[in-house]
Motif scaffolding. Structure first.
Motif, PDB file in Angstrom:
ATOM      1  N   ASP A   6      35.713 -16.499 -16.220  1.00 44.39           N
ATOM      2  CA  ASP A   6      34.732 -15.809 -15.232  1.00 44.39           C
ATOM      3  C   ASP A   6      34.989 -14.524 -15.479  1.00 44.39           C
ATOM      4  O   ASP A   6      34.416 -14.145 -14.610  1.00 44.39           O
ATOM      5  CB  ASP A   6      34.582 -16.783 -13.564  1.00 44.39           C
ATOM      6  CG  ASP A   6      34.175 -17.962 -13.561  1.00 44.39           C
ATOM      7  OD1 ASP A   6      32.582 -17.866 -13.339  1.00 44.39           O
ATOM      8  OD2 ASP A   6      34.850 -18.715 -13.410  1.00 44.39           O
ATOM      9  N   TRP A  21      33.231 -18.495  -2.090  1.00 50.78           N
ATOM     10  CA  TRP A  21      33.294 -17.827  -3.257  1.00 50.78           C
ATOM     11  C   TRP A  21      34.664 -17.191  -3.366  1.00 50.78           C
ATOM     12  O   TRP A  21      34.039 -16.498  -2.630  1.00 50.78           O
ATOM     13  CB  TRP A  21      32.525 -17.718  -4.681  1.00 50.78           C
ATOM     14  CG  TRP A  21      32.630 -17.291  -5.389  1.00 50.78           C
ATOM     15  CD1 TRP A  21      32.343 -16.113  -5.614  1.00 50.78           C
ATOM     16  CD2 TRP A  21      32.926 -17.750  -6.948  1.00 50.78           C
ATOM     17  NE1 TRP A  21      32.293 -15.637  -7.332  1.00 50.78           N
ATOM     18  CE2 TRP A  21      32.674 -16.804  -7.722  1.00 50.78           C
ATOM     19  CE3 TRP A  21      32.809 -18.852  -6.735  1.00 50.78           C
ATOM     20  CZ2 TRP A  21      33.711 -16.761  -9.000  1.00 50.78           C
ATOM     21  CZ3 TRP A  21      33.146 -19.670  -8.578  1.00 50.78           C
ATOM     22  CH2 TRP A  21      33.628 -18.524  -9.378  1.00 50.78           C
ATOM     23  N   THR A  22      36.127 -17.515  -4.125  1.00 54.42           N
ATOM     24  CA  THR A  22      36.697 -16.288  -4.335  1.00 54.42           C
ATOM     25  C   THR A  22      36.778 -15.343  -5.421  1.00 54.42           C
ATOM     26  O   THR A  22      37.318 -14.653  -5.717  1.00 54.42           O
ATOM     27  CB  THR A  22      38.307 -16.719  -4.171  1.00 54.42           C
ATOM     28  OG1 THR A  22      38.039 -17.872  -5.166  1.00 54.42           O
ATOM     29  CG2 THR A  22      38.289 -17.529  -2.646  1.00 54.42           C
ATOM     30  N   GLY A  23      35.907 -16.075  -6.468  1.00 50.87           N
ATOM     31  CA  GLY A  23      35.746 -15.081  -7.806  1.00 50.87           C
ATOM     32  C   GLY A  23      35.319 -13.928  -7.752  1.00 50.87           C
ATOM     33  O   GLY A  23      35.252 -13.511  -6.714  1.00 50.87           O
ATOM     34  N   SER A  48      32.762 -11.890  -5.150  1.00 54.25           N
ATOM     35  CA  SER A  48      33.057 -12.702  -3.659  1.00 54.25           C
ATOM     36  C   SER A  48      32.273 -11.305  -2.639  1.00 54.25           C
ATOM     37  O   SER A  48      33.805 -10.688  -2.758  1.00 54.25           O
ATOM     38  CB  SER A  48      34.121 -13.188  -3.320  1.00 54.25           C
ATOM     39  OG  SER A  48      35.237 -12.006  -3.865  1.00 54.25           O
ATOM     40  N   SER A  99      37.029 -21.577  -3.398  1.00 54.53           N
ATOM     41  CA  SER A  99      37.980 -21.556  -4.766  1.00 54.53           C
ATOM     42  C   SER A  99      37.057 -20.956  -5.496  1.00 54.53           C
ATOM     43  O   SER A  99      36.143 -20.107  -5.162  1.00 54.53           O
ATOM     44  CB  SER A  99      36.570 -23.280  -5.231  1.00 54.53           C
ATOM     45  OG  SER A  99      37.553 -23.289  -6.321  1.00 54.53           O
ATOM     46  N   GLY A 100      37.764 -20.217  -6.423  1.00 51.64           N
ATOM     47  CA  GLY A 100      37.061 -18.926  -7.748  1.00 51.64           C
ATOM     48  C   GLY A 100      36.514 -19.508  -9.318  1.00 51.64           C
ATOM     49  O   GLY A 100      36.244 -19.044 -10.036  1.00 51.64           O
TER      50      GLY A 100
END
Length: 300
Positions: A131, A193-195, A198, A217-218
């Motif tokens: 990512d 979403w923590t990627g 975000s 979650s990422g």
């Protein structure tokens, strides 16, 4: 410049950019012990300390700051030389490094790679699932599939189309929880979403501002898996509703066209036959998936 300098400079640059041994090792797909040993060898070669080791990570010293622009210039020259030589390759053979988001890898790209392998049996694809946006200009990868609004990197960028993003949950989750949900989604659970990209205030701006942010979650694949397992609802590409029949669009929501799909490559590689074959093949296959990628929002 001694031989050790050429060998160890990439490790120095990776740690300087990432700020820690492990993060630098991840950039190079190397072991952090190898990176540490290489940094120490370079410091011993110069007789100076290039980093200060702290509890927060590795901080570049004054000596390291002096070395950094020189190392970056050397990296640029070596990368340019590599790309110019590779650009002379006229054969449909060899290896391509291809980076892409993990969430698109298994269900979207893997079938395309299988078809490509049958058509071009002598071209190998080294898949790099991340990512993090690997740099084309620094030769971290040859070709990259990106999901973004805009691309500001100095590369050749082929813009395809916007993906549709919708709110989905498992059918079992909706059956068990939707009838008792209160105003604004109270009683429901979000999976966040923590990627990259975000936004901390997205729940309050969503169709269900009173739903609980229960998990996050990422990793896009983990997020998809939790939705399929009935942990809650989340925003994701509408494409997955075609792949996983247990998914259903959450009532009261509508998909939206969002981030674009982009294919990126270095300008020096555009003459390389294997790269051009792969980029053209990938673009055509992804264009064929546009109706599924955009769902009900697709307009031919």
């Amino acid at each position: 410049m001694a031989l050790v300098d050429w060998e160890m400079l990439p490790y120095f640059l990776a740690v300087a950019r990432a700020g820690s041994l492990r993060a630098g090792a991840d950039l190079l797909n190397a072991n952090h012990v190898t990176v540490d040993r290489s940094i120490k060898s370079l410091e011993a070669s110069y007789g100076v300390q290039l980093f200060t080791r702290t509890s927060r990570g590795f901080e570049v010293t004054d000596a390291g700051e002096e070395l950094l622009p020189v190392a970056e210039e050397i990296e640029k020259l070596i990368t340019t030389a590599r790309h110019r030589v590779e650009g002379l390759d006229k054969t449909e053979a060899g290896t391509i490094r291809f980076s892409l988001p993990p969430v698109l890898a298994h269900d979207v790209i893997a079938p395309i790679i299988a078809k490509f392998s049958s058509t071009y049996p002598e071209i190998n694809v080294e898949l790099r699932l991340t990512d993090t946006q690997e740099s084309i200009s620094r030769s971290e990868t040859d070709i990259s599939l990106r999901v973004a609004y805009e691309i500001d990197e100095d590369t050749i960028a082929r813009k395809l189309y916007p993906m549709a993003i919708g709110t989905f949950a498992s059918k079992e989750y909706l059956k068990a929880n939707m009838p008792d949900a209160g105003t604004g989604g109270s009683g429901l659970n979000w999976i966040g979403w923590t990627g990259p990209g975000s936004s901390p205030g997205w729940v309050s701006q969503s169709p269900f501002p009173y739903a609980s942010l229960r998990h996050s979650s990422g990793d896009g694949l983990m997020l998809l898996s939790m939705v399929r397992q009935g942990c809650g609802m989340s925003n994701m590409p509408v494409y997955f509703a075609n792949v996983y029949p247990e998914l259903e669009q959450v009532p009261g929501t509508e998909p939206q066209l969002a981030y674009y799909l982009w294919i990126l490559l270095h300008s020096d590689l555009r003459r390389t036959v294997r790269v051009r074959r792969f980029v053209d093949f990938l673009a055509e296959e992804l264009k064929a998936l546009q109706p599924l990628m955009q769902g009900s929002l697709y307009r031919p």
